[in-house]
Design a protein around this motif. Structure first.
Motif, PDB file in Angstrom:
ATOM      1  N   LYS A 176       0.626  -1.196  -0.153  1.00 15.51           N
ATOM      2  CA  LYS A 176      -0.325   0.257  -0.288  1.00 15.51           C
ATOM      3  C   LYS A 176       1.690   1.562  -0.203  1.00 15.51           C
ATOM      4  O   LYS A 176       0.625   2.421  -0.790  1.00 15.51           O
ATOM      5  CB  LYS A 176      -0.511   0.030   0.855  1.00 15.51           C
ATOM      6  CG  LYS A 176      -1.863  -0.991   0.787  1.00 15.51           C
ATOM      7  CD  LYS A 176      -3.070  -0.954  -0.115  1.00 15.51           C
ATOM      8  CE  LYS A 176      -4.080  -2.226   0.309  1.00 15.51           C
ATOM      9  NZ  LYS A 176      -5.066  -1.717  -0.840  1.00 15.51           N
ATOM     10  N   ALA A 177       2.027   1.288   0.941  1.00 19.53           N
ATOM     11  CA  ALA A 177       3.576   2.329   0.567  1.00 19.53           C
ATOM     12  C   ALA A 177       3.766   2.942  -0.404  1.00 19.53           C
ATOM     13  O   ALA A 177       4.147   4.171  -1.020  1.00 19.53           O
ATOM     14  CB  ALA A 177       4.248   2.414   1.953  1.00 19.53           C
ATOM     15  N   ARG A 178       3.815   1.467  -1.115  1.00 20.69           N
ATOM     16  CA  ARG A 178       4.728   1.455  -2.556  1.00 20.69           C
ATOM     17  C   ARG A 178       3.991   2.310  -3.507  1.00 20.69           C
ATOM     18  O   ARG A 178       4.057   3.417  -4.773  1.00 20.69           O
ATOM     19  CB  ARG A 178       5.065   0.092  -2.881  1.00 20.69           C
ATOM     20  CG  ARG A 178       6.651  -0.247  -2.505  1.00 20.69           C
ATOM     21  CD  ARG A 178       7.197  -1.216  -3.198  1.00 20.69           C
ATOM     22  NE  ARG A 178       6.516  -2.281  -3.246  1.00 20.69           N
ATOM     23  CZ  ARG A 178       6.874  -3.284  -1.736  1.00 20.69           C
ATOM     24  NH1 ARG A 178       7.947  -3.084  -1.162  1.00 20.69           N
ATOM     25  NH2 ARG A 178       6.537  -4.144  -1.862  1.00 20.69           N
ATOM     26  N   ASP A 179       2.315   1.867  -3.781  1.00 20.16           N
ATOM     27  CA  ASP A 179       1.168   2.246  -4.146  1.00 20.16           C
ATOM     28  C   ASP A 179       0.781   3.420  -4.242  1.00 20.16           C
ATOM     29  O   ASP A 179       0.764   4.396  -5.364  1.00 20.16           O
ATOM     30  CB  ASP A 179      -0.107   1.467  -4.256  1.00 20.16           C
ATOM     31  CG  ASP A 179      -0.240  -0.219  -4.464  1.00 20.16           C
ATOM     32  OD1 ASP A 179       0.774  -0.014  -5.594  1.00 20.16           O
ATOM     33  OD2 ASP A 179      -1.263  -0.335  -4.118  1.00 20.16           O
ATOM     34  N   TYR A 180       0.679   3.898  -2.577  1.00 26.17           N
ATOM     35  CA  TYR A 180       0.354   5.495  -2.495  1.00 26.17           C
ATOM     36  C   TYR A 180       1.256   6.553  -3.357  1.00 26.17           C
ATOM     37  O   TYR A 180       1.654   7.416  -3.384  1.00 26.17           O
ATOM     38  CB  TYR A 180       0.752   5.524  -0.795  1.00 26.17           C
ATOM     39  CG  TYR A 180       0.599   7.317  -0.787  1.00 26.17           C
ATOM     40  CD1 TYR A 180      -0.022   7.902  -0.623  1.00 26.17           C
ATOM     41  CD2 TYR A 180       1.833   7.907  -1.044  1.00 26.17           C
ATOM     42  CE1 TYR A 180      -0.904   8.956   0.658  1.00 26.17           C
ATOM     43  CE2 TYR A 180       1.711   9.628  -0.135  1.00 26.17           C
ATOM     44  CZ  TYR A 180       0.307   9.914   0.293  1.00 26.17           C
ATOM     45  OH  TYR A 180       0.230  10.964   0.912  1.00 26.17           O
ATOM     46  N   LEU A 181       3.028   5.940  -2.988  1.00 29.53           N
ATOM     47  CA  LEU A 181       4.329   6.553  -3.543  1.00 29.53           C
ATOM     48  C   LEU A 181       4.207   6.770  -5.540  1.00 29.53           C
ATOM     49  O   LEU A 181       4.048   7.706  -6.311  1.00 29.53           O
ATOM     50  CB  LEU A 181       6.080   6.006  -2.872  1.00 29.53           C
ATOM     51  CG  LEU A 181       6.041   6.021  -1.593  1.00 29.53           C
ATOM     52  CD1 LEU A 181       6.934   5.654  -1.621  1.00 29.53           C
ATOM     53  CD2 LEU A 181       6.942   7.229  -0.845  1.00 29.53           C
ATOM     54  N   ARG A 182       3.889   5.788  -5.698  1.00 31.29           N
ATOM     55  CA  ARG A 182       3.177   6.040  -6.862  1.00 31.29           C
ATOM     56  C   ARG A 182       2.402   7.353  -7.837  1.00 31.29           C
ATOM     57  O   ARG A 182       2.781   7.027  -8.506  1.00 31.29           O
ATOM     58  CB  ARG A 182       3.090   3.952  -7.227  1.00 31.29           C
ATOM     59  CG  ARG A 182       4.586   3.945  -8.237  1.00 31.29           C
ATOM     60  CD  ARG A 182       4.302   2.476  -8.708  1.00 31.29           C
ATOM     61  NE  ARG A 182       3.489   1.036  -8.379  1.00 31.29           N
ATOM     62  CZ  ARG A 182       3.899   0.043  -7.058  1.00 31.29           C
ATOM     63  NH1 ARG A 182       5.087   0.116  -7.203  1.00 31.29           N
ATOM     64  NH2 ARG A 182       2.688  -0.293  -6.835  1.00 31.29           N
ATOM     65  N   ARG A 183       1.155   6.674  -6.706  1.00 33.06           N
ATOM     66  CA  ARG A 183       0.054   7.733  -7.537  1.00 33.06           C
ATOM     67  C   ARG A 183       0.622   9.177  -7.329  1.00 33.06           C
ATOM     68  O   ARG A 183       0.551   9.780  -8.051  1.00 33.06           O
ATOM     69  CB  ARG A 183      -1.143   6.840  -6.005  1.00 33.06           C
ATOM     70  CG  ARG A 183      -1.504   6.070  -6.842  1.00 33.06           C
ATOM     71  CD  ARG A 183      -3.061   5.885  -6.404  1.00 33.06           C
ATOM     72  NE  ARG A 183      -2.694   6.465  -4.507  1.00 33.06           N
ATOM     73  CZ  ARG A 183      -2.882   5.952  -3.512  1.00 33.06           C
ATOM     74  NH1 ARG A 183      -2.348   3.907  -4.292  1.00 33.06           N
ATOM     75  NH2 ARG A 183      -2.759   5.336  -2.317  1.00 33.06           N
ATOM     76  N   ASN A 184       1.114   9.426  -5.844  1.00 34.31           N
ATOM     77  CA  ASN A 184       1.699  10.656  -5.552  1.00 34.31           C
ATOM     78  C   ASN A 184       3.550  11.134  -6.259  1.00 34.31           C
ATOM     79  O   ASN A 184       3.612  12.699  -6.235  1.00 34.31           O
ATOM     80  CB  ASN A 184       2.256  10.739  -4.276  1.00 34.31           C
ATOM     81  CG  ASN A 184       0.648  11.291  -3.678  1.00 34.31           C
ATOM     82  OD1 ASN A 184      -0.195  11.936  -3.330  1.00 34.31           O
ATOM     83  ND2 ASN A 184      -0.044   9.958  -3.412  1.00 34.31           N
ATOM     84  N   LYS A 185       3.999  10.218  -6.877  1.00 32.13           N
ATOM     85  CA  LYS A 185       5.163  10.472  -6.982  1.00 32.13           C
ATOM     86  C   LYS A 185       6.267  11.240  -6.777  1.00 32.13           C
ATOM     87  O   LYS A 185       6.591  12.458  -6.993  1.00 32.13           O
ATOM     88  CB  LYS A 185       5.067  10.839  -8.589  1.00 32.13           C
ATOM     89  CG  LYS A 185       4.287   9.996  -9.778  1.00 32.13           C
ATOM     90  CD  LYS A 185       4.508  11.556 -11.430  1.00 32.13           C
ATOM     91  CE  LYS A 185       3.129  10.539 -11.849  1.00 32.13           C
ATOM     92  NZ  LYS A 185       2.995  10.782 -13.161  1.00 32.13           N
TER      93      LYS A 185
END
Length: 213
Positions: A90-99
């Motif tokens: 979930k944290a990696r997904d967040y970082l990808r979404r927010n670049k």
């Protein structure tokens, strides 16, 4: 099957027992599980993401996923690695979404050895990393040293930052890191070794002018 909070002492129950009770309809068991990991998991996410607001969002998203997938959990396994697998994803997904890059908190005590699960040595991540490199000028303030370390950490590849957070901040065992990151055990060890070596190299290249002659 709902139980009142006074009818069962959840504190001595294992994580696996709590999730099993929740699957049977005991909502208090899920609340007890959330309370048990509130501080620990939030701290992990904060160090991973570098933002309290982001950590809170991902924490809630993680436990929503636990709720949705609880019945799929195999109770002969340990719950903690599964929980951190979901949180890390979930944290990696967040970082990808927010670049954005995660800004690691560098002041938490580290364990005596990565993945040992033992008591901390009292040293911070700054102390640990500086022990791997040439020491900077003693005239620099602690804040300046922390800023220097943070700059190098932020420039590491994401997979190296991840393993450093799990090993040195969260003290996960190697096998638990492997499960959380969904990589082989040997990959965890090699990534951690490479991360420390890469840090030392970049530290020296970036801050050579600050070293004592």
């Amino acid at each position: 099957m709902n139980r009142s909070a006074d009818s069962l002492d959840y504190e001595p129950l294992t994580d696996e027992h709590l999730i099993a009770l929740y699957c049977e309809g005991d909502r208090e068991a899920f609340a007890a599980l959330l309370k048990r990991y509130r501080q620990e998991l939030f701290a992990f996410l904060y160090r991973f993401l570098g933002s309290r607001a982001a950590a809170e969002d991902v924490f809630q998203d993680t436990f929503l996923q636990i709720h949705l997938r609880a019945e799929r959990f195999e109770t002969d396994r340990q719950l903690k690695p599964w929980l951190f697998t979901i949180a890390a994803n979930k944290a990696r997904d967040y970082l990808r979404r927010n670049k954005r890059h995660n800004n690691v908190s560098l002041d938490a005590p580290t364990p005596a050895s990565p993945g040992s699960g033992g008591s901390g040595s009292g040293a911070t991540f700054v102390d640990l990393m500086q022990a791997q490199t040439v020491q900077p000028d003693e005239s620099l303030s602690d804040q300046e040293k922390r800023d220097m370390v943070r700059q190098v950490i932020d420039n590491l590849p994401q997979h190296q930052r991840e393993v450093l957070v799990l090993a040195y901040f969260h003290q996960l065992a190697y096998k638990d890191m492997a499960e959380a990151l969904d990589v082989p055990l040997g990959t965890v060890k090699s990534r951690l070794h490479a991360a420390v070596a890469n840090f030392a190299k970049q530290w020296k290249q970036t801050f050579a002018s600050t070293y004592e002659s």
